[in-house]
Design an enzyme around this catalytic site. Structure first.
Site, PDB file in Angstrom:
ATOM      1  N   ASP A 223       0.716  -1.184  -0.076  1.00  0.00           N
ATOM      2  CA  ASP A 223       0.045   0.011   0.038  1.00  0.00           C
ATOM      3  C   ASP A 223       0.897   1.375   0.162  1.00  0.00           C
ATOM      4  O   ASP A 223       1.753   1.224   0.811  1.00  0.00           O
ATOM      5  CB  ASP A 223      -0.649  -0.065   1.169  1.00  0.00           C
ATOM      6  CG  ASP A 223      -1.991   1.036   1.201  1.00  0.00           C
ATOM      7  OD1 ASP A 223      -2.776   0.909   0.523  1.00  0.00           O
ATOM      8  OD2 ASP A 223      -2.085   1.766   2.080  1.00  0.00           O
ATOM      9  N   GLU A 273      14.065 -14.757  -0.396  1.00  0.00           N
ATOM     10  CA  GLU A 273      14.504 -16.072   0.436  1.00  0.00           C
ATOM     11  C   GLU A 273      13.700 -17.424   0.011  1.00  0.00           C
ATOM     12  O   GLU A 273      14.204 -18.485  -0.003  1.00  0.00           O
ATOM     13  CB  GLU A 273      14.536 -15.723   2.148  1.00  0.00           C
ATOM     14  CG  GLU A 273      15.524 -15.051   2.335  1.00  0.00           C
ATOM     15  CD  GLU A 273      15.387 -14.259   3.834  1.00  0.00           C
ATOM     16  OE1 GLU A 273      14.275 -14.966   4.488  1.00  0.00           O
ATOM     17  OE2 GLU A 273      16.123 -13.576   4.410  1.00  0.00           O
TER      18      GLU A 273
HETATM   19  C1  GLC Z   1      -4.163   2.862  -0.291  1.00  0.00           C
HETATM   20  C2  GLC Z   1      -5.414   1.950  -0.535  1.00  0.00           C
HETATM   21  C3  GLC Z   1      -6.500   3.098  -0.020  1.00  0.00           C
HETATM   22  C4  GLC Z   1      -6.003   3.580   1.431  1.00  0.00           C
HETATM   23  C5  GLC Z   1      -5.073   4.286   1.593  1.00  0.00           C
HETATM   24  C6  GLC Z   1      -4.521   4.640   2.764  1.00  0.00           C
HETATM   25  O1  GLC Z   1      -4.276   4.163  -1.462  1.00  0.00           O
HETATM   26  O2  GLC Z   1      -5.523   1.733  -1.788  1.00  0.00           O
HETATM   27  O3  GLC Z   1      -7.880   2.184   0.119  1.00  0.00           O
HETATM   28  O4  GLC Z   1      -7.505   4.386   1.771  1.00  0.00           O
HETATM   29  O5  GLC Z   1      -4.005   3.708   0.923  1.00  0.00           O
HETATM   30  O6  GLC Z   1      -4.079   3.368   3.541  1.00  0.00           O
END
Ligand code: GLC
Length: 559
Positions: A223, A273
């Site tokens: 993310d 790994e």
């Molecule tokens: C990313 C995710 C989104 C979330 C953001 C904060 O963009 O895809 O859904 O709100 O990160 O974690």
């Protein structure tokens, strides 16, 4: 595509031999938003036993891996992207035992499991943050980004340390009384940003990653990964002209730091790994160049050039050309048209072109997604042409969408609209739940669901099944080179895919009217349609003239 780009030599794909059996390049990854896929216990929220019960559907569809949006314990303010413990599974999804069973059952069917790692920030309820905010001198004090105020206003209000902004609106700095300091958050106030420059944070995160690998996980989606590192001195961003608050600064210091590739290298060393483990980074608010720069072996990066293109031959031609040119021979592409943050493409693309038949667009777009170079990422429900759902204001869950209702400086698209539950069948609950769903279904769920489309040869679902089956059997579609080619008509885009011993030509009519083209031919090739947006793809006639129906896309085997 501009005329200048047509016919220019494209960088070709890497030759098939280097791929071996790398599933992450050859395969198709299917994103599940766990709350919305299948609910086994009637609480209205999808869960892991529910997903497990649908694994046969997914393996019949022909996908290779399942990416689960976050399944960790969370207060749910950013619907799971605010994690309070990254090492375990939220009981709402069935807990750890349900997860281990899900992994076993997926693996038995040859399906890999990809987890969503939210490592940029935690929930404010995470024990690390609870400890960090308690004092300035405990073990966790420097695990988050804390700064003293820049000063105080006349009435004693602390002034944020710099001009950084939250993507979810307002300042990125939140005053915290116990420490009498500000902490930083790119997203919600309740999502404090971790301090990745503290080696203890990196150690803890990588221990967590190892834990999931030990439990059989095959890959990770990272993310907002290019935001992990900030400038070491947390310098203010330069102010520039721009249409929104966010655009009025150059985000030089709050993301995309020069030493970030080293951090990803250390992450990859752990993942490597074990053989064949992939990762894909979500590029946060940066241009495709950054995606290219951060793509490495077994590590893809989502860029947004394709996803942001409106439905036109020119825009798609430009996006495909740009991405082919930028990623070049050595970097693999992650191809995506929909995800949990964006308008579903059946709705978005139809609106962009003023076309009413969203299914026709969904079928033609499926041909594009499954026949360009790179790994396709499908978002649950796109295979039945799901559309955005109108959610009344009093049912809005997405927190930035709620903020946008009251903050005139902040605009937001309500992400609930693309997260509606999967309709499996007709009737109450649509086979998703026996209870009250956490988000409403679309109004069309009685006609548009898996059961009804499974028995209709012309449905979006049947089209995905045919295209996926073709892709699985075609080296050219999976790993071949891609070359755009002109067919002399503005609304029609075409490209060759070639691998040793196999050559296919893809031709897509973006117009909602029929179009005739002449297929590019070097001599006496034959063109045999093998699949497309329609059950009975159009075939060329004399002189390689091909007439395509409105929004028809065909894949032709070149002999
Ligand atoms: C990313 C995710 C989104 C979330 C953001 C904060 O963009 O895809 O859904 O709100 O990160 O974690």
């Amino acid at each position: 595509m501009t005329q200048a780009q047509i016919g220019r030599t494209q960088p070709s794909g890497v030759v098939g031999a280097t791929f071996g059996d790398d599933w992450w390049q050859n395969g198709i990854i299917y994103q599940i938003y766990p709350r919305s896929f299948a609910d086994s216990d009637g609480d209205g929220v999808g869960d892991l036993p529910g997903i497990t019960s649908r694994l046969d559907y997914l393996s019949d569809l022909g996908v290779d891996a399942l990416w689960l949006s976050p399944i960790y314990p969370s207060p749910g303010l950013d619907v799971g992207y605010d994690v309070s413990d990254h090492t375990t599974v939220d009981p709402i999804f069935g807990g750890d035992a349900a997860f281990d069973r899900f992994v076993d059952e997926a693996h038995k069917r040859g399906l890999r499991v990809v987890l969503d790692l939210v490592m940029n920030h935690t929930s404010h309820q995470h024990p690390w943050f609870q400890a960090s905010r308690a004092s300035r001198d405990n073990e966790y004090a420097d695990w988050y980004l804390w700064l003293d105020p820049a000063g105080y206003t006349d009435d004693g209000t602390p002034i944020p340390p710099n001009n950084w902004l939250s993507w979810f609106g307002g300042s990125a700095w939140q005053w915290d009384e116990p420490r009498r300091q500000f902490y930083m958050h790119t997203f919600l106030v309740e999502q404090p940003e971790l301090n990745w420059r503290n080696p203890a944070v990196e150690d803890a995160q990588f221990r967590m990653v190892r834990g999931w690998l030990d439990r059989g996980v095959d890959g990770f989606r990272l993310d907002v990964f290019n935001a992990f590192l900030k400038h070491p001195e947390l310098l203010a961003n330069p102010e520039i002209e721009g249409a929104t608050l966010w655009a009025r600064q150059q985000h030089l210091y709050d993301r995309d730091q020069p030493d970030f590739p080293d951090l990803i290298g250390r992450f990859r060393a752990i993942v490597d790994e074990l053989p064949g483990r992939m990762s894909v980074g979500e590029l946060f608010a940066s241009e495709a160049e950054r995606a290219v720069a951060l793509t490495t072996e077994r590590h893809m990066v989502f860029d947004w050039a394709l996803l942001q293109a409106p439905w036109s031959a020119e825009a798609y031609g430009d996006a495909i050309w740009l991405r082919e040119t930028m990623f070049g021979h050595d970097r693999w592409l992650a191809n995506v048209l929909s995800n949990h943050d964006q308008s579903r493409h059946a709705t978005r693309l139809a609106e962009s072109a003023g076309i009413a038949d969203t299914d026709a667009i969904a079928r033609a777009a499926a041909v594009v997604l499954l026949s360009i170079r790179g790994t396709p990422y499908l978002y649950y429900g796109e295979e039945i042409g799901l559309q955005d759902v109108d959610v009344p204001v009093d049912e809005i869950i997405d927190p930035p969408a709620r903020r946008a209702l009251v903050d005139p400086d902040f605009e937001w698209w309500n992400r609930d609209r693309c997260r509606s539950p999967m309709p499996w069948s007709n009737g109450p609950g649509h086979g998703f739940t026996t209870g009250r769903p956490w988000l409403r279904f679309g109004d069309d769920a009685d006609g548009r669901n898996v059961a009804s489309q499974a028995i209709d040869d012309g449905s979006v679902l049947a089209t995905y099944r045919r295209l996926i089956a073709l892709r699985r059997s075609s080296e050219a579609l999976r790993t071949g080179t891609l070359q755009l080619v002109s067919v002399g008509t503005r609304d029609v885009l075409a490209w060759h895919r070639e691998a040793p011993g196999e050559h296919v030509l893809v031709v897509v009519n973006f117009a909602d009217a029929s179009r005739s083209v002449t297929l590019p031919s070097q001599g006496d090739e034959s063109f045999e349609p093998v699949a497309g947006s329609h059950v009975d793809p159009s075939a060329p006639g004399a002189g390689n003239a091909l007439t395509l129906r409105p929004l028809e896309a065909v894949i032709l085997r070149v002999g």
